[in-house]
Motif scaffolding. Structure first.
Motif, PDB file in Angstrom:
ATOM      1  N   ASP A   1       0.978  -1.311   0.003  1.00  0.00           N
ATOM      2  CA  ASP A   1      -0.080  -0.016  -0.133  1.00  0.00           C
ATOM      3  C   ASP A   1       0.874   1.158  -0.014  1.00  0.00           C
ATOM      4  O   ASP A   1       0.668   2.040   0.753  1.00  0.00           O
ATOM      5  CB  ASP A   1      -1.005  -0.035   1.317  1.00  0.00           C
ATOM      6  CG  ASP A   1      -1.860  -1.178   1.200  1.00  0.00           C
ATOM      7  OD1 ASP A   1      -2.429  -1.563   0.095  1.00  0.00           O
ATOM      8  OD2 ASP A   1      -2.319  -1.804   2.060  1.00  0.00           O
TER       9      ASP A   1
ATOM     10  N   VAL B   1       2.833   4.516  -2.614  1.00  0.00           N
ATOM     11  CA  VAL B   1       2.628   5.206  -3.863  1.00  0.00           C
ATOM     12  C   VAL B   1       3.826   5.049  -4.506  1.00  0.00           C
ATOM     13  O   VAL B   1       5.251   5.186  -4.028  1.00  0.00           O
ATOM     14  CB  VAL B   1       2.588   6.611  -3.532  1.00  0.00           C
ATOM     15  CG1 VAL B   1       2.367   7.493  -5.007  1.00  0.00           C
ATOM     16  CG2 VAL B   1       1.136   6.730  -2.772  1.00  0.00           C
TER      17      VAL B   1
ATOM     18  N   ARG C   1       6.547  19.262  -8.261  1.00  0.00           N
ATOM     19  CA  ARG C   1       6.041  19.104  -6.762  1.00  0.00           C
ATOM     20  C   ARG C   1       7.427  18.213  -6.115  1.00  0.00           C
ATOM     21  O   ARG C   1       7.761  17.068  -6.686  1.00  0.00           O
ATOM     22  CB  ARG C   1       5.126  18.053  -6.737  1.00  0.00           C
ATOM     23  CG  ARG C   1       4.392  17.584  -5.446  1.00  0.00           C
ATOM     24  CD  ARG C   1       3.202  18.168  -4.956  1.00  0.00           C
ATOM     25  NE  ARG C   1       1.900  18.298  -6.157  1.00  0.00           N
ATOM     26  CZ  ARG C   1       0.973  17.468  -6.160  1.00  0.00           C
ATOM     27  NH1 ARG C   1       0.780  16.562  -5.282  1.00  0.00           N
ATOM     28  NH2 ARG C   1      -0.089  17.738  -7.044  1.00  0.00           N
TER      29      ARG C   1
ATOM     30  N   GLU D   1       6.203  11.006   0.733  1.00  0.00           N
ATOM     31  CA  GLU D   1       5.409  12.221   0.809  1.00  0.00           C
ATOM     32  C   GLU D   1       5.697  13.055  -0.482  1.00  0.00           C
ATOM     33  O   GLU D   1       6.601  13.197  -1.138  1.00  0.00           O
ATOM     34  CB  GLU D   1       6.256  12.992   1.995  1.00  0.00           C
ATOM     35  CG  GLU D   1       5.678  14.337   2.624  1.00  0.00           C
ATOM     36  CD  GLU D   1       6.307  14.819   3.761  1.00  0.00           C
ATOM     37  OE1 GLU D   1       6.588  16.078   3.787  1.00  0.00           O
ATOM     38  OE2 GLU D   1       6.729  14.041   4.703  1.00  0.00           O
TER      39      GLU D   1
ATOM     40  N   LEU E   1       2.894  13.142  -2.865  1.00  0.00           N
ATOM     41  CA  LEU E   1       2.195  12.591  -3.987  1.00  0.00           C
ATOM     42  C   LEU E   1       1.288  11.695  -3.472  1.00  0.00           C
ATOM     43  O   LEU E   1       1.375  11.022  -2.412  1.00  0.00           O
ATOM     44  CB  LEU E   1       3.012  11.794  -5.075  1.00  0.00           C
ATOM     45  CG  LEU E   1       2.606  11.559  -6.342  1.00  0.00           C
ATOM     46  CD1 LEU E   1       2.044  12.918  -6.898  1.00  0.00           C
ATOM     47  CD2 LEU E   1       3.457  10.586  -6.944  1.00  0.00           C
ATOM     48  N   GLU E   2      -0.213  11.949  -4.042  1.00  0.00           N
ATOM     49  CA  GLU E   2      -1.162  10.953  -3.639  1.00  0.00           C
ATOM     50  C   GLU E   2      -1.661  10.084  -4.626  1.00  0.00           C
ATOM     51  O   GLU E   2      -1.137  10.091  -5.756  1.00  0.00           O
ATOM     52  CB  GLU E   2      -2.593  11.937  -3.345  1.00  0.00           C
ATOM     53  CG  GLU E   2      -2.396  12.793  -2.504  1.00  0.00           C
ATOM     54  CD  GLU E   2      -2.178  12.545  -1.076  1.00  0.00           C
ATOM     55  OE1 GLU E   2      -3.026  11.685  -0.500  1.00  0.00           O
ATOM     56  OE2 GLU E   2      -1.499  13.135  -0.051  1.00  0.00           O
ATOM     57  N   PRO E   3      -2.135   8.904  -3.952  1.00  0.00           N
ATOM     58  CA  PRO E   3      -2.385   7.827  -4.923  1.00  0.00           C
ATOM     59  C   PRO E   3      -3.410   8.237  -6.070  1.00  0.00           C
ATOM     60  O   PRO E   3      -4.338   9.208  -5.712  1.00  0.00           O
ATOM     61  CB  PRO E   3      -2.981   6.933  -3.936  1.00  0.00           C
ATOM     62  CG  PRO E   3      -2.705   7.082  -2.612  1.00  0.00           C
ATOM     63  CD  PRO E   3      -2.440   8.599  -2.538  1.00  0.00           C
TER      64      PRO E   3
ATOM     65  N   GLU F   1      -2.572  10.324  -8.342  1.00  0.00           N
ATOM     66  CA  GLU F   1      -2.090  11.518  -9.069  1.00  0.00           C
ATOM     67  C   GLU F   1      -0.916  10.691 -10.190  1.00  0.00           C
ATOM     68  O   GLU F   1      -0.429   9.844 -10.258  1.00  0.00           O
ATOM     69  CB  GLU F   1      -1.155  12.245  -8.264  1.00  0.00           C
ATOM     70  CG  GLU F   1      -2.225  13.076  -7.438  1.00  0.00           C
ATOM     71  CD  GLU F   1      -1.396  14.220  -6.799  1.00  0.00           C
ATOM     72  OE1 GLU F   1      -1.813  15.245  -6.770  1.00  0.00           O
ATOM     73  OE2 GLU F   1      -0.550  13.875  -5.832  1.00  0.00           O
TER      74      GLU F   1
END
Length: 79
Positions: free
Chosen positions: A14, A16, A43, A59, A61-63, A65
């Motif tokens: 789980d 990224v 980013r 840290e 970046l979100e899932p 993206e």
């Protein structure tokens, strides 16, 4: 006769992941280019473990993206 062996030393679930080529570096650290519509946003990210092909983003970046991979020219083979 020879062989190449890969032995996983660590495993995480789980997380990224992005292609390692998507992570770029400058004087301030590591960053990715996040695709937003027709634009990209630079980013800052903190990276974790890598297998040489993909790299964990801890840290920044979100899932889900989407990141842009900037392909670099291959190193020419010298004969």
């Amino acid at each position: 006769m020879s062989a190449n062996v890969s032995v996983p030393l660590s495993r995480k679930e789980d997380v990224v992941l992005v292609p390692a080529m998507a992570v770029q570096r400058d004087a301030e650290g590591q960053f990715v280019l996040v695709v937003e519509g027709r634009n990209t946003e630079r980013r800052r990210v903190q990276v974790g473990i890598s297998d040489g092909v993909n790299i964990e983003i801890v840290e920044g970046l979100e899932p889900g993206e989407v990141v842009r991979v900037v392909f670099r020219e291959p190193v020419p083979i010298m004969y």
